[in-house]
Structure formats: C-alpha cells, structure tokens
Scaffold this active site. Structure first.
Site: not given
Ligand code: FAD
Ligand code: UDP
Length: 389
Positions: A261, A292, A365, A187, A315, A183, A363
């Site tokens: 996780r 972070r 986005d 560069r 975090e 991911r 995973y």
């Molecule tokens: P979710 O957002 O997880 O939504 C699923 C929902 O289902 C939740 O609200 C949950 O409560 C609900 N649910 C689950 N089980 C039940 C049940 N039994 N009954 C009722 N409700 C239920 N994406 C990016 O593009 N850019 C980012 O920078 C980025 N950063 C992220 C950072 C973190 C820490 C995480 C965890 C994800 C990140 N993502 C990011 C990913 C992004 O959050 C997901 O792509 C997006 O949330 C996916 O949407 P979803 O609807 O599949 O899942």
């Molecule tokens: N990673 C790392 N060091 C960093 C940033 C990322 O080792 O400073 C590794 C780590 O294993 C992470 C993966 O690269 O899970 C992908 O990074 P990304 O930023 O995409 O992770 P996320 O947004 O899912 O936290």
C-alpha cells in the site's frame, strides 16, 4: 559524517560496508559499526534526506514540526531499545490518543469503556465491559475480518473497522492477515492511550536531530539522491552490504511483485490555532476519502508556535504502483508464497544482509526496526567485521 547530495562512487569503493537505505534500520547498523569497529561505512539513500519514513521538518510559517510521512509515535516495551535511543535524544512525555469520527459522532479509539458505553448504553463498568467483550470471542480468527469481529463485536466492526479498512487496504478483509487488527488493543477501562507500552514519547528536539546524532561519526558517509540500482555502484568481494530496500526489487521481481500500500499526503497550513483538538483523528466512514488527519502541533505541547497557525495533513491510502513509495506490506497468501521464495534466495547471496521494513516485507514499528538492526549487528555483523580486514 560527510553528506553528498549526489552519488560518490569513490565513497562506495572506500567503504567496508555499504548500507542501502537511511531509515532507522540502516542508521542503527551504521551507528553500531562506527561505535564498535574501526570499519568505514557509506549509506546510499535514494531520497534527499536521511531518516526514512520517520523524517520530519520544521514548517517555517508555523514553526510546527511536520512528519513528512504521517505522525510517527515512538513507543516500546523493550528496555534495551529504550536505553539505546536515549543515547541520541531526550523524549517528551506525550502519550498518543486517537479519536474516531463515525456517523457524525466522535469516539475514543482504540475501544475502551467510554467507546463501549457510547455504543452500548448502560455498559458503564469494567465488569460489564469485560462481560460484553467476552461474548464477542469467536473460535475462528484466521483472517482480519474474523479476528476483528472476535475482538470488537459486529457493531463496532461496522462502525469503526469495515469502512476504514476498505479505504486503507482496498482488499477483502477476509484476505488480510489477522495480525493487522490485533495491533489495536480493546480496553475495558477508561485508558484512552493508543499504545500500552511502558516507554512512549516524541524526540524533544525533533526526528531530524535524532537521526543526525546517530551517524555523527567521521567513519560514516552518506550519499543522498543515490539509488543502489541506478548508480552502478560496484560492490567488491570483501565488502558487506546491508540492504533495506524492497526485497522483491533486489531480485528483479523474479518471483513476482509483492503487494504494497502507498499513501498520499496533502499538507495544508491553516490560519487557526487549533483545527481538530488532537494530533490524529480517524475518519471511519467511506466519505471523506481520507483515512485520517494529522495535526502535528499537538504532538509537542511543550513547544512555542506562531500564534494563529497550524499544519494539518490528510492521509489517503491506495495500492502502490511501480513508481510509488511502498509503505505497508499487504501480505496476502500469494504475497507470502512469493516472500518465502525471495527469503530463500536471500540466504544464498554472499555478504548481503536484508533487513528493515522493506527488506523483510514486514510491518515494523520504529522500535522493532531498531531492535532487529541491533540484533543483526550483534549476532552477525560484529563477529564478521571484527574478523575481516
Ligand atoms: P524506512 O524508514 O522505510 O527506510 C528505508 C529507506 O531505504 C528509505 O529511506 C528508502 O528511500 C531507502 N531505499 C529503498 N530502496 C533504496 C534503494 N534502492 N537505494 C537507496 N535507498 C533505498 N513506526 C512507529 O514506531 N510509530 C509510528 O507511529 C509509525 N507510523 C508510521 C506511519 C507510516 C505512514 C509508515 C509508512 C510507517 C510508520 N511507522 C511507525 C513505521 C516506521 O516508519 C518504520 O518502522 C521505520 O521507518 C522502519 O525503518 P526502516 O529503516 O526499516 O525503513
Ligand atoms: N483500523 C480501523 N479503524 C481505525 C483504525 C484502525 O479499521 O479507526 C484498522 C485498519 O485496518 C488498520 C488497522 O486497524 O490498518 C491497524 O491500525 P493502526 O492504527 O495500527 O494502523 P497504522 O498505524 O498502521 O495505520
């Protein structure tokens, strides 16, 4: 759109389609159905808000928009998704940049010419960096560790990847899949953006407004604080379900629990204008224990904030226990074996569609979750909905 803060069995009974989960996947399906069919939709959401992990709120003291589950940066190369999301919100022109602290020094991340020149003094041209990186490439990249070393070399692996990944995954890097690290781009120029995508930005009026606009339709109802499994919502034969919760939970963990996780977030309002000078700084040594720190005001430089205030979020990452929110699929070989069995089961459940990050154990986005929901709607739900009463 009507929203209840508790279960409403009659709304479930009335709906043609029941969506479990109000994340981007569920919201996109709801929006498409309301826009293109005359069917009624109800969304069940176990949390007290819509938006899933992309939820945010405004902190009163500072007027900073806090992303409740860590910074969410929108980025995509997919024009169809970009056109779609622009129906609901405008975006600022924020380009995400991340800095990494390792052994007391600050580096630009992902690796670029600047980072490489800090590690390898004398590497100061694109040509030299290209030559250097070319020398890292290994044939064997079947697992995370081999892939990472093949991409960034041994030195940068030790500095930025090994300890951070230990804190983030607590899993032997040889047992993690290689795609987690692919991911991150490497560069050879001075481009410091985290993402290379053509379209990037943050919703000008915040994530909450964006989510609300998506489901602003009278055919949609939302039941918050409503878990699909705990509320005895009977689904009739002529109803469809889109399930975006964890796939193993749907089948009562019969093939075993999939590894996830979870994250712990510590939010603090500081009496400072600026804490770290950037939205995200990664901590790549084993200490401190957090991976972070987010400082959200930097995501919206166009906004006015209360002077002398900022909000930061530390975090921490760990294995998810039974009661924890699942965030990242770990996806070891044993997880992949179980997943195949669950996916096989899923094909046999009539009228239920699995999707989203939890439902597919992938995973995703935000743009990927949206793209996948759009294609589920177009290819499967729309033809079915149009044919059903
Ligand atoms: P979710 O957002 O997880 O939504 C699923 C929902 O289902 C939740 O609200 C949950 O409560 C609900 N649910 C689950 N089980 C039940 C049940 N039994 N009954 C009722 N409700 C239920 N994406 C990016 O593009 N850019 C980012 O920078 C980025 N950063 C992220 C950072 C973190 C820490 C995480 C965890 C994800 C990140 N993502 C990011 C990913 C992004 O959050 C997901 O792509 C997006 O949330 C996916 O949407 P979803 O609807 O599949 O899942
Ligand atoms: N990673 C790392 N060091 C960093 C940033 C990322 O080792 O400073 C590794 C780590 O294993 C992470 C993966 O690269 O899970 C992908 O990074 P990304 O930023 O995409 O992770 P996320 O947004 O899912 O936290």
């Amino acid at each position: 759109m009507r929203v209840a803060l508790e279960p409403r069995a009659e709304w479930t009974r009335d709906a043609n389609i029941v969506i479990v989960g109000a994340g981007f996947f569920g919201l996109t399906i709801a929006e498409r159905i309301a826009a293109e069919t005359n069917k009624k939709v109800t969304i069940l959401e176990s949390r007290d808000h819509i938006g899933g992990n992309a939820h945010s709120y405004i902190d009163e003291a500072s007027q900073v928009e806090v992303h409740s589950y860590g910074s969410h940066l929108f980025h995509t190369n997919n024009l169809k998704v970009w056109d779609y999301v622009n129906k609901f919100t405008k975006f600022n022109d924020y380009k995400h940049r991340v800095y990494a602290i390792a052994k007391g020094e600050i580096y630009s991340l992902p690796l670029n010419l600047q980072t490489l020149s800090q590690i390898y003094p004398g590497v100061t041209s694109v040509e030299a960096a290209t030559h250097l990186i070319g020398g890292f490439v290994k044939e064997n990249k079947e697992n995370f560790q081999d892939m990472a070393i093949s991409l960034v070399g041994e030195v940068a692996y030790e500095l930025f990847i090994k300890n951070y990944t230990q804190k983030q995954w607590q899993t032997d890097p040889k047992k993690l899949p290689p795609d987690i690290i692919s991911r991150l781009p490497v560069r050879t120029n001075l481009d410091g953006r985290y993402f290379s995508d053509k379209y990037q930005g943050l919703p000008l009026n915040g994530y909450q407004k964006w989510h609300e606009r998506m489901i602003d339709d009278e055919k949609i109802t939302v039941q918050l604080n409503t878990d699909f499994f705990e509320n005895n919502h009977e689904i009739k034969e002529n109803q469809f379900v889109v399930y975006t919760g964890p796939i193993d939970r749907y089948f009562n963990y019969k093939h075993g629990v999939l590894g996830w996780r979870t994250l712990d977030f510590e939010t603090e309002v500081l009496d400072l204008d600026d804490f770290q000078g950037n939205s995200v700084v990664n901590y790549c040594d084993l200490e401190p224990a957090y991976t972070r720190i987010h400082e959200f005001k930097h995501l919206h430089p166009e906004r006015e904030y209360v002077p002398g205030k900022t909000v930061i979020m530390r975090e921490f990452s760990r294995f998810a226990g039974e009661k924890d929110e699942p965030y990242y699929p770990i996806n070891t070989e044993s997880d992949r074996d179980k997943l195949l069995k669950y996916r096989e089961d899923a094909t046999r459940v009539k009228n239920v569609f699995f999707g989203g990050r939890l439902g597919s154990y992938q995973y995703l986005d935000m743009h990927m979750a949206i793209a996948s929901a759009l294609s589920l709607f177009e290819n499967e739900l729309k033809p079915l909905m149009r044919g059903s009463k």
